[in-house]
Design an enzyme around this catalytic site. Sequence first.
Site, PDB file in Angstrom:
ATOM      1  N   ASP A  50       0.862  -1.174   0.000  1.00 30.04           N
ATOM      2  CA  ASP A  50       0.000   0.000   0.000  1.00 30.04           C
ATOM      3  C   ASP A  50       0.904   1.233   0.000  1.00 30.04           C
ATOM      4  O   ASP A  50       2.120   1.125   0.207  1.00 30.04           O
ATOM      5  CB  ASP A  50      -0.895  -0.049   1.243  1.00 30.04           C
ATOM      6  CG  ASP A  50      -1.711   1.209   1.438  1.00 30.04           C
ATOM      7  OD1 ASP A  50      -2.346   1.659   0.471  1.00 30.04           O
ATOM      8  OD2 ASP A  50      -1.685   1.768   2.549  1.00 30.04           O
ATOM      9  N   ASP A  52      -0.356   5.076   1.142  1.00 31.50           N
ATOM     10  CA  ASP A  52      -0.653   5.991   2.247  1.00 31.50           C
ATOM     11  C   ASP A  52      -0.575   5.289   3.600  1.00 31.50           C
ATOM     12  O   ASP A  52      -1.186   4.236   3.807  1.00 31.50           O
ATOM     13  CB  ASP A  52      -2.052   6.586   2.086  1.00 31.50           C
ATOM     14  CG  ASP A  52      -2.145   7.550   0.920  1.00 31.50           C
ATOM     15  OD1 ASP A  52      -1.182   8.310   0.696  1.00 31.50           O
ATOM     16  OD2 ASP A  52      -3.173   7.553   0.219  1.00 31.50           O
TER      17      ASP A  52
END
Length: 286
Positions: A50, A52
């Site tokens: 991922d 963020d």
Amino acid sequence: MGDSVFNCCYVPNPPPGQEEPTRLRHTADNMAASNLPQISSDKRFLIFFDFDETIVDETSDDMVVQAAPNQVLPDWLKDTYQPGHYNQYMQRVLAYLAEQGVTESQIRAVMEKLPATPGMLTLLQFLRTRPPQDFEVVLLSDANTFFVEAWLRRTGARPLFHRIFTNPANFNKDGRLVMRPFHSHDCQRCPENMCKQAVLREYVTRRAKERGRPYERVFYVGDGANDFCPATVLGPRDVAFPRRDFPMHRLITEMHEAMPGEFRAVTVPWAGAEEVVQRLRKIMAE
């Protein structure tokens, strides 16, 4: 991958007379773009990241507000947010920034300054220095291409990632950053513009066909609730790396407690990404 779920993973055919589901068609189109470089078929491991609050220690959508006048959004704009429709909300935010005269360079400057999470640069450097047959590295993010690419290029990490799956975004002739949803899907867990499980499943299925064999293991490094969804389809030899005490970690813990044995992947929480490096070193030494 031995006992991995992806030994039997498939993309279902549509019922007779029906068109292929939109969510599958759009994702497949993104993955099969003819201008993408080919990936070597000798990779042992596949690792997803991922972006963020996993690679960077902030949420890029929130931080772009720093480019706004007085670094705040008006209440009328914030009040338009509806749960599950964050992508649409961000499109309005980006339109507002353009109306206020915020430029591409100003937005880029904000993204380039995002801090990495603790230990993340060490983890990325570790992956970059491994033998070429070890890791295939994929980024899977609900941010957008401009935010992600700006940070990766500024830090020199862009060459590490073989594929990036995120919401498309580009500046139009009026200087506005226009973001579009990645795909559509039927998952009830995920925001309407992206189900990471659908992306992960389809990618692993396609790569297994291209390679002629599965990966030894699949790893997933994330933090959010939308990272929990793809982690649920990992197999018992795969490893989920949830950021400690973030939503992905809490949801995995709750699943272990409510339905023992249902979450099949090995779970390795991390506070600093050096902990991910330590586990990867151990696996590679097996």
